[in-house]
Each structure stands twice: as C-alpha cells, then as structure tokens.
Design a protein around this motif. Structure first.
Motif, PDB file in Angstrom:
ATOM      1  N   ALA A   1       0.838  -1.201   0.000  1.00  0.00           N
ATOM      2  CA  ALA A   1       0.000   0.000   0.000  1.00  0.00           C
ATOM      3  C   ALA A   1       0.873   1.250   0.000  1.00  0.00           C
TER       4      ALA A   1
ATOM      5  N   GLY B   1       1.897  -2.811   8.708  1.00  0.00           N
ATOM      6  CA  GLY B   1       0.510  -3.141   8.986  1.00  0.00           C
ATOM      7  C   GLY B   1      -0.340  -1.932   9.291  1.00  0.00           C
ATOM      8  N   ALA B   2       0.064  -0.772   8.789  1.00  0.00           N
ATOM      9  CA  ALA B   2      -0.761   0.426   8.966  1.00  0.00           C
ATOM     10  C   ALA B   2      -1.127   0.956   7.587  1.00  0.00           C
ATOM     11  N   CYS B   3      -1.553   0.019   6.715  1.00  0.00           N
ATOM     12  CA  CYS B   3      -1.737   0.309   5.298  1.00  0.00           C
ATOM     13  C   CYS B   3      -2.802   1.365   5.048  1.00  0.00           C
ATOM     14  N   GLY B   4      -3.753   1.502   5.985  1.00  0.00           N
ATOM     15  CA  GLY B   4      -4.797   2.498   5.809  1.00  0.00           C
ATOM     16  C   GLY B   4      -4.252   3.913   5.870  1.00  0.00           C
ATOM     17  N   LEU B   5      -3.033   4.057   6.382  1.00  0.00           N
ATOM     18  CA  LEU B   5      -2.435   5.386   6.544  1.00  0.00           C
ATOM     19  C   LEU B   5      -1.305   5.632   5.553  1.00  0.00           C
TER      20      LEU B   5
ATOM     21  N   ALA C   1       1.980   9.475   9.352  1.00  0.00           N
ATOM     22  CA  ALA C   1       1.021   8.888   8.427  1.00  0.00           C
ATOM     23  C   ALA C   1       0.845   9.765   7.199  1.00  0.00           C
ATOM     24  N   GLN C   2       0.494   9.155   6.091  1.00  0.00           N
ATOM     25  CA  GLN C   2       0.253   9.845   4.816  1.00  0.00           C
ATOM     26  C   GLN C   2       1.286  10.948   4.588  1.00  0.00           C
TER      27      GLN C   2
END
Lengths: 549, 236, 170, 177
Positions: free
Chosen positions: C95, C134-138, C150-151
C-alpha cells in the motif's frame, strides 16, 4: 461452575456501568494511535474531570472500527454516534455536543463503508476494551468455551467446526474442521496448537488488528481448539513488528490465567491448557507451517518437505494444529451461534465472512469484513467509495506476494476461494490493494519479486536463484533494456520455479508475474518494444518519444 | 519398526520395496538413476536441490524423489521432456549463481555439478551470470573453502552435525545471500569447534571444500566412509 | 538434567542489562528453543547483537556457535551492527509502495547520503526499510524513532531528518 | 560439392582452442577437402570476408574491440560456433568480473612492481565492464564446450556442419574438459 463465574463477572461489570450516562470508546488501534488518539484520550479524561462529569461519563479504550483514515475516532455509546478526526483542540466541543455532534466532527456512519459490512470476527467492533477481560466476558466472551467444555465432547467440537464449513483464512483455504480432525486422530502423547500471527503479506493488517482488539477472542479460539484436538499447550507466533498486539496478548494471557480460563483444570473440568507467545523475527517464509515450527523451535525458518504434515509430525515431532489468527477468531462465534448459522453466511463453498485490509488507491482505506461472495465491485466502489482524484480503476491486488492482480473486467466476481483462484490470484490472508492508472503493472510485478527474493530462505535452488533471476529480468524490463527473448526467459522461469520449489513461497512467487502477464501483457510489450511505460512510473522510460528512437 | 512390502511402477517397470523406503532409494536399487546433488546416502534428507523431482500419477505437482516414501500402486516417471527441461534450468541457475570456472577447479572431472550438467546436455548457460563476489577461506591448515563453487547443498553442514557431531558449519543469511559459515563466521582455521576430520571436504559435491595442495582436476572425493560409519553405529 | 544456576556462564560485562538476557534464558529453562527469544531480549536491551552477546548466548543455551550465528543472520529483525542515535524506517509495504514510498526512500537516501539499511557516518541516523508495518490504511508511512508519520511525503520526511541533523550539529 | 567457407577468430582466450584444432592431425586433411579457411589467426588474411559459412570463435568478449569484431562477424557469418569455455562461459577471463576492470588493470600494471608502472591507454582497446560469453552479445548457433574442447570433438562439430548436420556432442565434451 465456569458459567457461574462468567455470570458473576458480567453482573459486577454491569453494576459498575450502572451510574454511567455515557461511555466514550476512544480507538486505540495502531492507526488511530499514530494519529494521536492516546493524547485525545488523556484530553478527554481531563476535560470530563474539569467539567465534573467523570462520575457519569467513562472514557474507555476501544478497538479499531476499520476506517483508519478518519482517525482518531471516538464512539459515544455504540456504533452510530461516532466523532472523527478528533484532536486535543476539539475535545471540549466533542464533550459539549456529545449527543448532537457538529457536522465537522460527526462520522457519517450510515455510509456504505459501515452499512455494507457484516461483522463476525470483528463483532463489537470498537466497543470492547482489549485490555480488560471483564469487558469481553460481559459481551458474551468465553460462553463458547464454557459451552464446549460442558456440553460438547472434543469430537463434537471438531464436528461443529467441520459442519460450519470454515476454511483456513491464512491462504489456500484448507477446511479447518478436516485439519482439526486429522490432528485429533493423530497418535501422540503431546499435541500442540499454534496460532500463526506472523502476518507477513505486505499490504495486510487484518491479523494485527484482530490481535490488538480481540486478544481474548483469539485465546478463546485457541483454547477451544486445544480442547477439541487434545492438546495441552498452545503458542501464539506473533510478528515482533506488532508490539501493541504482543503486549495485549501477553496481558490477556495473564488475565485469563488469573481467573482460571487458562492453566490447570479449566472451569473445574479435567481439561488443562496453557498458551505462550513466541515472537517472529522478520521472515515472511515463517508463514509456511514447517518453517514456522522450525522458528518456534529456535531454528532458522527453513521449510522442510511435506509429508509428513505438521498434523502428524509438527512441533518437536508431535502432532500440531496450525491455523491463523482470523481462523481462530471465527471459532468462538461458531460455537456460540452454531455451525448452521455460520454456514448460512457466504457462498456454497466459502462459508462465513472474510476480513480484508482495503488500501491503495481507494477513497476509504481500512479494515472491512464482508460475507464471502461479496463482489469486488461492491468492495471497491461501495464500501471503499471508489477511486480518488477522478482516476481510473486498473486492478485490485489480492493475496500479496503469492497472489495476483485482477483487472476491471472481473470486478463483478464474487470473492471466494475458487473464484479468485480461477482468476490466477488467491484469497490469501486478506490484503486488497487497489491500483489505478498511475500504477505500472510491470513495476508492481517487480516490486513483489523483489519481496520474494529478499524473503526467500535460500534453502532450495529454484526459489533462491529463480527469484533473483526473475527480479533481474523484471528490472531490465522496467529499465527498457530487455528483449522479447528476455520475456520468454521470464515466463520459463515462472513455470520452473512454480513447479519445482520446495515450499509455498517459491511455488507462488511467480504468481504476480503470471497474473500481470495474463491481463497486462501489453504493458510488458510496451516497455520492451516501444521503450514506453504507459503509467509513466518507470523513470528510465518516462520520455516515450525520445526513447522510442 | 514394521514395514510392509509394496509394489509400484517406476518408468513402466514393476518394482517392489519396503514402504519405509523413498522413491529415490528404490529407484537406485533397481538401477534407475535420478539426478541429485543435495542427497547423499547416510545423511539426512533436505530436499533442497530439487533435481530429483519426478512425476507421480495423480499427484498435484511434481514430487521430490529423495523425500517421498513409496506407496502401493504408485506410478512414478523419473524422466520426461518436462523434467529434463526443469533439471537443465536448475543446473543452469546453479552455474549462473556462483562462479564455476571448471577449467581451473581442483574438482574438475570429479565434480558432481559438472557431471550432472554434462548428463543433462548443457552446453551453455542461457541465464545471465550473477557474478557474486564471494570469499575464499584459506585459513585452515589442511583445507580450504572457495564459496564461489558452493551450491548450498548443505552436505557439509549435515555431515559435521550428524556424523562428526562438531556442528562447525551452518548457513548464514538467507535467499541469494545465503552462504556457509563456520562458528561465528570465524575463519575456518580459527574455529574452536572444528576437529579437522575432513568429512565435509569429502562429501562436498564440488570444489567448494578442498584439500590444500590439490591442483586443478586432482581432487577426487570419496564418500564411502559414510556407509561404514552408519553400519557400525547401527551395530552398536 | 536441567542446567543449574552454576552452569550459567558469566555475562560479558557487569552491565545490568545482561540480567534481562539471563532471565530470558532461565524462563525458557535454558532450552535450545529459547534462542530466538534470547536474541530478541539482547536486541531490545542493547539495540543490536554483538559478538560478545552471540558467544554468551551460545554458552548459555549450549548451542554451537554456527547455529547461533546462522539464526541471528536469518531473521531480518536482528541486527549485528549498532544503530544510529535516531532511526527512520520507511515502510515498503504494498500500500505504501503504491502511494509513493519509493520516492520517500530515494529522497531520504539522497539527503542522508546513505543507502537503506545503513547509518550515517556520524552515527546519528539509521535509514531502514520495513516490509510492512501493517498500517496500510495510513499509507505511505514513515516511522521516526517509533513515531508514525502517516500519509507523509518525501518533503516532510526530509524536513524531519534535517531537524535531527541540525540537532546533532548544535 | 562446394567447399564451405570456414573462419576462426580469437577473442579473449589463450589460443588453446586453436591449438586443439591443430591437434586434429590427419583429420585436418579430411577437413581440408570440405572447407576453405578464409580467415584465421592461423593464416594471414587481413579482412574478414563478407559471406562466411561457419565461424569458430575462441575466447570471451572482453574489450570494445572484441565487441565490434564479434558483431561484425555475426553479420557476415551464417553459422556461428562458440568454441571452448571462454567463448561459452567467459571462463578464466571472466574471473575479473566481480572486481571490475579498474582493479584488474591496477593489479596488472601498477601493483606488480614494474619498473614503469603505468596503465597503457594508447593502442589498447578499452576493457568492457564485464567479460561476456559470446552468446550474450550476439546469437550463437552451436556450442562446443571444453577447455580446450578435444580435437576429435572439434572435428566432429565442423564435419557435421560441413555435411549440413546439427552436431551432437552430448557425452563427448563438457565444461572444463
């Protein structure tokens, strides 16, 4: 006896909650913490104290609600009233308008992201405090273990799992009940249960979240498995890169031991069972069962030829059951609500729900759980809210380095083990990475091959050398220096490595190449013949006219 | 241990053996050669080189003959155009991985890799050579290790652990970077565990482990001691 | 017979952190399967695993040196070299990669004049990569001294290490 | 029957393959009836002819000159034969590859205690970064391994080509023979 204890704890917990008007669940998952939720929690507690509300309002640690991008999230009492992007600055506003959140704070929980999910593994999502066993028990936790221990024989427990149709959530989808039965029937004085929490796929974080948020549920599932197969010891093999999950699991084990849910004569029955945590140390290959066993034994994580399968000869030569975190987390709900209930969810061959980590080029990234058989389109365009910046969907990658890229024409495929395999991908552990037209599929294949090359254990020749050779070939293709003969070489290597490698890592390492060649062959040809990268990713080829000569 | 006699077919020939035997063992007993490099009678099975892959009717994929026990009614094919192609490809990869200059190697003419390549009809390596920069350890008084010629069959690791009991050798690193080390990657000559017995040198299929003083093509190795040791230990 | 207290080798120095390491070995009964857990405890206590530690573990768990070294070099999580004062870990998970992690890494490599996995000459900053946090949403994320950014962007990441660099000078 | 036009070239090798060719002894006479030698270090032709039937290449591709030469030869040859291990695998010349050309030049011209330590630049073709087998730079039709390939094997290979057969050398030679 156990049921009395569970009732007593529940009663006490409810009594404690009696005077509370509202409970605020602050998400303390890795995602929200990195967005500052721990500071938000402290600020909330301070604010309530200042306002003299701390007797009637409780601030608790909650689990992940999946929508990490909107964090930190604070849920008021349940699933419908949730504040998003909370900061220490807007905490006073949140407290003042708790039951009537301003639009700037209110998370639209009626959006498809929440509405279209079905939570089994992630039940009570966000409303449970992962640090407190009392919270879990009050929500019905450990009734499944109690039921199994007091109402069911081990064989009946295996049978229940068998009838539920549950299949392994870590990869190939082997029927869980069948696996349990094999280990249950295997001869051996000692038997072991191993929970594989070495979530290695890049782009997957389902198991991290489950271990962080539902440590007790994992323990309950593993304990039920121990009862069903006749094991005395269980191991949780967890990635060292997940410190929060390790911390919560270790704490959960201590709490369960304290009230007799682990240890000798659990709940006054003859069944005794212990669980220990073992840390992984950064080796993807340890997701392979025999390599994982070698690692728990303190050795290099080298797989060995199977048979014998771990079910017959596993940890220290004893029959061993290995399932992954999500599989074990499905056990308690199945025992509690029955095999028929679980089998009623999903498709004919793939029962139940599946948790996915949805990420990449999609509006709502995060953790989702849907019934098997949900279409890719629904996941990407409804739950995920489609592609940002008005760009075009190109592919969805499932199954990580062992999976493949599925193009737009198959978006209506229902997600189940067989359908994904037919498309040249796999369910895998549940990573779903959405790609749009800014991704070059040759570069994506190269990325995964680099991963497999560095994660190859080096034991067998095809995987060790083949992944290095394939990576070199993909690198020269992305650099515009390859010929069509190189492409032919690459395809031959894919076939050979897939057919001859010792373990699943090597056997599936060519999958990302094979699937991108199947659906995006024109991109390879464009790199080779026209010296042009259609997505404009491969920097050596960013000027098509010049390079084309 | 009880074992039963089973009947099966290898390359269309009816053969029988005990069900605790592997396909490879039974094939060799019946004079059927299957290419192999990591396998050596008397050492444990690792199934690492993948040259002995065979086709078994009804099996999902190819089967490593060294690591698979025979069963009743098995139909085994040890040679086919597909297997030959895979074997050539694996051998080619081994040549491309290390640095095998046969003409100036002590084991020239007695090297199992070289022999397997000749049997497989390899007359050139189609894959790009990786040209790694690997070490030569000449610190031991009697022996040397030229890592360029190592194919990671781990026979040395196994003979040292299983027969000699010294456990001087292990594999370090992983993937394409994996390599053989003694002790804490200590120079061999400074190893505190090595007994200088030379068994590792004898079982090495290539010129990677060699006796000092041997010149090009002079190093012939012998592995017959293994069956003697195994037999004598069984008697004990 | 289990090794008794008397069989525990003397630690390489009187550094108190060795007690943690010995305790880990003891908790596992000095069994050979304690190797990875013991390596973890050394790494956690000292930040890396040096030759003395390897020798100490080999003697404590009665393992051949080659096995200890082989295991320590097999797992990516273990490092045999000391890390810099600050660590900057760029996540290279899928990601993050899809969202430009490679550009972040390149920018940091250029600014720090080191490659991934290396430490700057003044031992101030180690630049590392992770296969997936494991912080793929960010995504994309960079972890600076344990803090998740993040991002993030190449520019923001470079700005942060520049702050470390100026701290080091000042 | 028309005689076939045969050429032999010597790139980066020790000339051992050519010596082995000459070792054919009386078989050379048999070959002479079937071939015309049109270019070779063994004879004194200055120009590589434009229409050669078979070219035997000894040696690896080590310098820019080797590269130009083999590309030109490939264009002018119907069947290109890699003769010997240097042409096929890079063999001894390629042992410099892990170190790079600079290291090798320094070792040879600066470090070996010469009276006038200087790396020659005039009339010496620049070295390629790595020594390459012939088939990695141009397509090769037939491979005759060996260091050197035995004379009989070379005869078999050339004789087969003059008769329009594909040489079958399986079992006759191997790397390092």
């Amino acid at each position: 006896m156990l049921s009395d204890e569970l009732k007593r704890i529940t009663g006490h917990e409810l009594e404690e909650r009696q005077p509370l008007k509202h409970r605020l669940h602050v998400c303390m998952g890795t995602g929200c913490i990195s967005a500052g939720s721990d500071r938000v929690k402290t600020a909330l507690e301070t604010e309530l104290r200042v306002m003299n509300l701390d007797g009637t309002y409780a601030v608790t640690t909650g689990g992940c609600r999946g929508l990490c991008a909107a964090g930190p999230l604070v849920a008021i009492d349940g699933d419908t009233n949730i504040a998003q992007r909370v900061t220490t600055e807007n905490v006073p506003e949140l407290v003042q308008r708790m039951t009537d959140l301003p639009d700037s704070l209110r998370l639209p929980t009626e959006m498809p992201f929440f509405r279209n999910q079905k939570k089994v593994v992630l039940e009570y999502s966000g409303n449970l405090d992962p640090n407190r066993i009392d919270d879990y028990i009050t929500a019905g936790g450990y009734t499944a273990l109690n039921h199994a221990l007091t109402e069911m024989t081990p064989a009946q427990t295996v049978d229940e799992i068998m009838r539920s149709g549950l299949r392994g959530r870590g990869g190939a989808g082997y029927p869980t009940g069948l696996k349990w039965q094999t280990v249950a029937k295997a001869h051996g004085e000692r038997k072991f249960v191993i929970c594989n929490g070495d979530e290695g796929d890049p782009g997957a974080f389902m198991d991290r979240s489950v271990m962080e948020d539902y440590p007790f549920k994992v323990l309950e599932g593993v304990t039920i498995a121990g009862y069903a197969i006749g094991a005395q010891q269980g191991y949780l093999y967890v990635r060292a890169e997940y410190p929060l999950a390790v911390k919560r699991l270790k704490s959960a084990i201590r709490q369960a031991e304290k009230i007799g849910l682990l240890g000798s004569n659990i709940g006054g029955t003859p069944f005794s069972f212990n669980i220990d945590v073992r840390l992984g140390a950064g080796a993807f290959v340890c997701g392979e069962e025999t390599a994982l066993i070698a690692s728990i034994e303190g050795k290099r994580g080298h797989p060995r030829p199977r048979p014998p399968y771990p079910a017959a000869r596993g940890l220290w030569g004893c029959p061993t059951l290995i399932n992954n975190v999500e599989t074990f987390s499905s056990i308690a709900p199945i025992i509690r609500q029955g095999a028929d209930w679980f089998a009623g969810i999903g498709t004919e061959k793939s029962k139940g729900t599946k948790v996915f980590a949805l990420s990449g080029r999609v509006n709502y990234t995060g953790l989702i759980e849907v019934p098997m058989g949900t279409t890719l389109r629904e996941i990407v365009f409804e739950i995920g809210g489609g592609i940002p910046d008005g760009r075009q969907f190109k592919a969805i990658q499932t199954g990580g380095p062992s999976g493949g890229c599925i193009p737009a024409e198959f978006l209506d495929t229902p997600v189940d083990y067989e359908s994904l395999a037919a498309l040249g991908s796999i369910m895998g552990s549940g990573g779903m990475i959405v790609m749009d037209d800014t991704s070059c599929m040759v570069d994506v294949a190269r990325y995964f091959m680099e991963f497999c090359k560095t994660e190859s254990c080096g034991k067998c020749a095809p995987c060790r050398i083949g992944t290095a050779q394939m990576h070199d070939l993909l690198t020269i293709i992305t650099a515009g220096q390859a010929t069509l003969e190189d492409l032919e070489r690459l395809e031959k290597l894919c076939d050979m490595v897939r057919s001859t490698s010792l373990c699943g890592l090597g056997q599936s390492a060519p999958n990302p190449v094979i699937s991108t060649l199947r659906y995006f062959r024109h991109e390879y040809v464009s790199h080779i013949v026209d010296h042009h990268c259609p997505a404009g990713v491969c920097s050596a080829l960013s000027q098509p006219q010049e390079a084309a000569e | 241990m009880n074992s039963n006699v089973v009947t099966l077919s290898i390359n269309g020939k009816e053969v029988s053996g005990r069900d605790d035997e592997t396909i490879l063992e039974l094939a060799l007993e019946n004079g059927i050669q299957i290419p192999r490099l990591c396998y050596l009678e008397g050492l444990s099975i690792v199934g690492a080189c993948r040259l002995c892959m065979v086709e078994v009717l009804g099996a999902k994929g190819l089967i490593a003959a060294c690591a698979t026990r025979i069963t009743e009614g098995m139909v085994v094919q040890t040679d086919s155009e597909r297997l030959a192609e895979y074997r050539r490809s694996i051998l080619e990869m081994l040549f491309a991985e290390g640095f095998h200059v046969c003409s100036v190697c002590v084991a020239n003419g007695h090297c199992e890799l070289q022999t397997q390549a000749a049997h497989a009809g390899i007359d050139h390596i189609d894959l790009p050579y990786l040209y790694p920069r690997r070490k030569v350890d000449a610190s031991h008084r009697l022996f040397g290790l030229d890592a360029n010629r190592c194919i990671l069959c781990t026979r040395c690791v196994r003979v040292c652990s299983e027969i000699e009991g010294a456990r001087t050798w292990s594999v370090s690193g992983r993937g394409i970077e994996a390599h053989i080390i003694s002790d804490f990657a200590t120079p061999w000559g400074e190893s505190t565990t090595c007994t200088s017995c030379g068994k590792c040198v004898q079982v090495c299929p290539t010129g990677a482990l060699f006796m000092k003083g041997a010149s090009t093509a002079e190093l012939e190795k012998r592995t017959d001691f293994l069956s003697w040791i195994t037999a004598m230990r069984e008697q004990r | 017979m289990l090794p008794s207290q008397a069989n525990v080798p003397a630690p390489p120095s009187d550094d108190k952190r060795w007690r943690i390491v010995t305790a880990t070995m003891r908790r596992h009964g000095f069994g050979t399967d304690a190797l990875i857990e013991t390596l973890h405890s050394v790494q956690e206590a000292f930040g890396y695993i040096d030759d003395d530690a390897l020798r100490f573990i080999a003697r404590g768990l009665r393992l051949p040196p080659s096995s200890v070294y082989g295991v320590a070099t097999f797992y990516n999580y273990f490092t045999l070299k000391p890390q810099g004062e600050h660590t900057c870990v760029v996540c290279m998970g899928t990601a993050c990669y899809i969202k430009g992690a490679a550009h972040i890494l390149t920018a940091l490599q250029n600014r720090l004049s080191v490659k991934a996995g290396e430490t700057t000459a003044d031992k101030a900053i180690s630049l590392l990569t992770a296969r997936c946090m494991g912080a793929c949403g960010l995504a994309p994320i960079v972890v600076n001294d344990g803090e998740v950014a993040a991002q993030t962007t190449p520019e923001a990441s470079v700005t942060l290490v520049e702050e470390w660099m100026s701290d080091a000078v000042g | 029957m028309d005689k076939i036009k045969l050429a032999t070239v010597w790139l980066d090798g020790c000339s051992g393959c050519h010596m082995s060719f000459l070792d054919m002894d009386e078989q050379l006479l048999a070959l002479a009836d079937a071939i015309t030698l049109v270019y070779s270090p063994l004879v004194d032709f200055k120009e590589f002819p434009p229409d050669v039937d078979v070219t035997l290449v000894e040696g690896a591709v080590s310098s820019e000159e080797d590269l130009h030469k083999i590309q030109m030869i490939r264009q002018r040859t119907k069947l290109l034969v890699s003769l010997g291990d240097c042409a096929i695998t890079g063999n001894v010349p390629s042992m410099r590859n892990p170190f790079g050309p600079e290291a090798i030049l320094e070792r040879a011209y600066l470090e070996d205690g010469l009276i006038n330590p200087v790396i020659p630049t005039v009339n010496v073709p620049p070295l390629l970064k790595t020594v390459q087998p012939v088939h990695t730079v141009v397509p090769v039709d037939v491979f005759v391994p060996g260091c050197p390939p035995p004379a009989g094997v070379i005869y078999e290979a050339v004789a087969a080509l003059t008769e329009g057969r594909t040489p079958n050398l399986h079992g006759l030679t191997r790397f390092g023979k």
